[in-house]
Write a protein that holds these residues in place. Sequence first.
Motif, PDB file in Angstrom:
ATOM      1  N   MET A 251       9.891   1.248  10.304  1.00 48.40           N
ATOM      2  CA  MET A 251      11.557   1.416   9.838  1.00 48.40           C
ATOM      3  C   MET A 251      11.097   0.215   8.482  1.00 48.40           C
ATOM      4  N   GLY A 252      10.838  -0.909   9.296  1.00 51.76           N
ATOM      5  CA  GLY A 252      11.017  -1.918   8.246  1.00 51.76           C
ATOM      6  C   GLY A 252       9.710  -1.897   7.158  1.00 51.76           C
ATOM      7  N   PHE A 253       8.982  -1.328   7.041  1.00 58.44           N
ATOM      8  CA  PHE A 253       8.112  -0.557   6.036  1.00 58.44           C
ATOM      9  C   PHE A 253       7.954  -0.411   5.319  1.00 58.44           C
ATOM     10  N   MET A 254       9.144   0.685   5.422  1.00 56.99           N
ATOM     11  CA  MET A 254       9.130   1.452   3.857  1.00 56.99           C
ATOM     12  C   MET A 254       9.552   1.126   2.884  1.00 56.99           C
ATOM     13  N   PRO A 255      10.991  -0.521   2.428  1.00 58.33           N
ATOM     14  CA  PRO A 255      11.259  -1.026   1.504  1.00 58.33           C
ATOM     15  C   PRO A 255      10.278  -1.232   1.080  1.00 58.33           C
ATOM     16  N   LYS A 256       9.602  -2.783   2.185  1.00 55.11           N
ATOM     17  CA  LYS A 256       8.464  -3.240   1.530  1.00 55.11           C
ATOM     18  C   LYS A 256       7.089  -2.718   0.874  1.00 55.11           C
ATOM     19  N   TRP A 257       7.260  -1.229   1.492  1.00 55.49           N
ATOM     20  CA  TRP A 257       6.070  -0.416   0.260  1.00 55.49           C
ATOM     21  C   TRP A 257       6.365  -0.274  -0.953  1.00 55.49           C
ATOM     22  N   ILE A 258       7.242   0.279  -0.869  1.00 56.84           N
ATOM     23  CA  ILE A 258       8.099   0.761  -2.092  1.00 56.84           C
ATOM     24  C   ILE A 258       7.870  -0.840  -2.707  1.00 56.84           C
ATOM     25  N   ILE A 259       7.928  -1.794  -2.920  1.00 58.59           N
ATOM     26  CA  ILE A 259       8.153  -2.783  -3.736  1.00 58.59           C
ATOM     27  C   ILE A 259       6.659  -3.530  -4.340  1.00 58.59           C
ATOM     28  N   ILE A 260       5.684  -3.137  -2.932  1.00 51.73           N
ATOM     29  CA  ILE A 260       4.278  -3.278  -3.039  1.00 51.73           C
ATOM     30  C   ILE A 260       3.536  -2.576  -4.371  1.00 51.73           C
ATOM     31  N   ASN A 261       4.716  -1.268  -4.153  1.00 52.43           N
ATOM     32  CA  ASN A 261       3.732  -0.400  -5.078  1.00 52.43           C
ATOM     33  C   ASN A 261       3.806  -0.530  -6.481  1.00 52.43           C
ATOM     34  N   PHE A 262       5.708  -0.997  -7.001  1.00 57.85           N
ATOM     35  CA  PHE A 262       5.988  -1.316  -8.177  1.00 57.85           C
ATOM     36  C   PHE A 262       5.525  -2.739  -8.524  1.00 57.85           C
ATOM     37  N   LEU A 263       4.609  -3.801  -7.181  1.00 55.44           N
ATOM     38  CA  LEU A 263       4.086  -4.880  -8.261  1.00 55.44           C
ATOM     39  C   LEU A 263       3.157  -4.346  -8.318  1.00 55.44           C
ATOM     40  N   LEU A 264       2.447  -3.466  -7.795  1.00 47.38           N
ATOM     41  CA  LEU A 264       1.234  -2.930  -7.888  1.00 47.38           C
ATOM     42  C   LEU A 264       0.489  -2.429  -9.104  1.00 47.38           C
ATOM     43  N   ILE A 265       1.827  -1.597  -9.232  1.00 49.52           N
ATOM     44  CA  ILE A 265       1.470  -0.679 -10.661  1.00 49.52           C
ATOM     45  C   ILE A 265       1.654  -1.854 -12.100  1.00 49.52           C
ATOM     46  N   ASN A 266       2.421  -2.706 -12.018  1.00 54.60           N
ATOM     47  CA  ASN A 266       2.741  -4.293 -11.876  1.00 54.60           C
ATOM     48  C   ASN A 266       1.873  -4.801 -12.799  1.00 54.60           C
ATOM     49  N   LYS A 267       1.134  -4.809 -12.186  1.00 51.78           N
ATOM     50  CA  LYS A 267      -0.194  -5.857 -12.053  1.00 51.78           C
ATOM     51  C   LYS A 267       0.660  -7.434 -11.354  1.00 51.78           C
ATOM     52  N   PHE A 268       1.024  -7.655 -10.719  1.00 52.41           N
ATOM     53  CA  PHE A 268       1.473  -9.160 -10.118  1.00 52.41           C
ATOM     54  C   PHE A 268       0.449  -8.739  -8.694  1.00 52.41           C
ATOM     55  N   TYR A 269      -0.672  -9.084  -9.706  1.00 50.87           N
ATOM     56  CA  TYR A 269      -1.424  -9.367  -8.269  1.00 50.87           C
ATOM     57  C   TYR A 269      -1.362 -11.067  -7.914  1.00 50.87           C
TER      58      TYR A 269
END
Lengths: 334, 307
Positions: A251-269
């Motif tokens: 379960m703990g992966f779910m919120p982190k996944w969404i944040i990583i998704n946002f980071l990647l889309i907005n190029k916060f490498y």
Amino acid sequence: MNNNSNKMFFLFILFFSTLISISSNSWFGCWIGLEINLLSFIPLISNSKNLLSVETSLKYFLTQSLASINFLFMILIKFSLLKNFNMNNIISIMMNSSLLMKMGSAPFHFWFPNIVEGLSWMNNFMLMTWQKISPMILLSYYFNKNFLIFMIIMNLIIGSLGGLNQTSLRKLLAFSSINNLGWMIFSIMISENLWLFYFLIYSMMISMMISLFFLMNMYFMNQLFINNMNFFIKLNLLINFLSLGGLPPFMGFMPKWIIINFLLINKFYFLIFIFMMTSLIIIYYYIRIIYSSFMFNYFKMKWVNLLMKNNMSLINLSSFISISSMILSTFIFM
Amino acid sequence: MSLLKTNVITSVKYLRSFSVLCRKSNQDHHLKKCPILFNTQRWLFWERHRKGGYDTTIKTSNWEHLKNGLVELKHELKLFAKELKELYDMDPLLIARPGEIDLLWCFNSPTVLEKFVTTCDSDHGEGYSSCNLEMSPAGRALFHGYLDTRVPKDGRIKKAGYCAMRSKMQRKSFKRASTFDWHLYNTLVLKVRGDGRAYLLNISTEGYYDITWNDIYHYILYTRGGPYWQVAKIPFSKFVLGSKGRLQDKQTRMRFDKVTHFGISCGDKIVGKFNLEIEYVGLEFDPTHDEEFAYEMYKTDKYIVAV
């Protein structure tokens, strides 16, 4: 103290104070909520039978009141310098700093493991979950993006490196909490809804861990190794620790996944790199504990009798939720 | 007139260094160097000095300080490097195996004796006892001396007669104060050879605030005289809380994670020589001992205060 009406009274005021703080339409009302929060939390944690908890509650009071004073002072300066936009940066940094100190975020985190070490598990649960709500939301009202990103990086690094050499379970969860604060601050900068989602899942994971430790009365790592835990309790420990570390499919992966998704889309490498690396360090440490408990130190002592028959259903339910909630959550959209 | 004047001036000087709310103050001239309050009724529990007002500083010149500091710097840097290496290893002691005794101090060489400090009542003119900690002919530490309960006849103190040895404060690199961490253990093990007298084991857990600076957990160790060594295993739950020698009404169990000092003292009001030979002081984890605390764990009714 199961039927203690004093605790009920202070708990009610604690809940109410957070609501006052986040729903007020003036900064002054926010400050009032924070103060009432502090005042109602102190009687919950100070237990005069135990010298350690007295010292802990006094330390908590001192640090939190310092942060509150700072916050109030910055609010007053802001009110008096309304037209001076040059000061906005400094004032926002100071206000954010005082709120970060309230939460126990780096670089103002030094009180946090110390105090967590002196509290019982239930009080720790309150400190790690409920006490973060109002500073977080107040942070979202007036944050300084660059400053907060720097703070997030510090949180992640300190939370991961600080937990490496710990033998106390409470301090370990404290550093894990500091690391998760980094994720949460970033999520509140994205959107409040996302923060709420992350916070609820984090609270659920922490509550499962803390309820297990509370039932087994475990405060230190040596207690993990010498108790006669049956297989399902150890499995639950494994699942919860990995879920807290953010490993899929738990379960703990779910919120982190969404944040990583946002980071990647907005190029916060660069930020993604730091998020990932620090998560790895944390998972390394959790796996070290679980391996030791599961495989290497498999003691079966004859003098330790652990009767967990009545509480097995709770443990099994929490394991089930941790494993399956990621998959079940996709059924919402059916 | 002049005599009266000087008396007034000295009493004012003393009053300045004591709390104003104290009723009696000392007017003894030779106490100028160590202003201590005896037998006064205090209305505060605030502690000004960590060491209870006794002046224990060694006076050195600034030049001596500098020279000593430079010598110490090298030593401290080595200690700091050692600490960093330990942090890098990330291998803390996770478990204390049952039946194993982890030694804190093994008194088989004179260097270990430097980690202890001996005090007795004659140090500050409060009595006539004497004590010493040195190596015995058998190659172990010998804490010996003469206990004298005679009170000095200047009316300052009512009772006299104690001798104590205490471990020095644990230090990290750069003289930072550190504490013992005994959370893995629940028993103290001592191998001693006494002379039949009762000694007091003191574990001091000075906390962060001054109310707990004088909190010492005591246990009376009864020794057997005679040529045989005795191994005393004392669980931490049997230690009783006292502050400045007075046993407290509100007893709580010892905190194991921040222990500051360990000491042994002799104060059993018997005039005469005392000898205590110690081989080791160690810690053990006894899993069969599940007592949390031996004293006063019962709950009192709510109308009974302060307990």
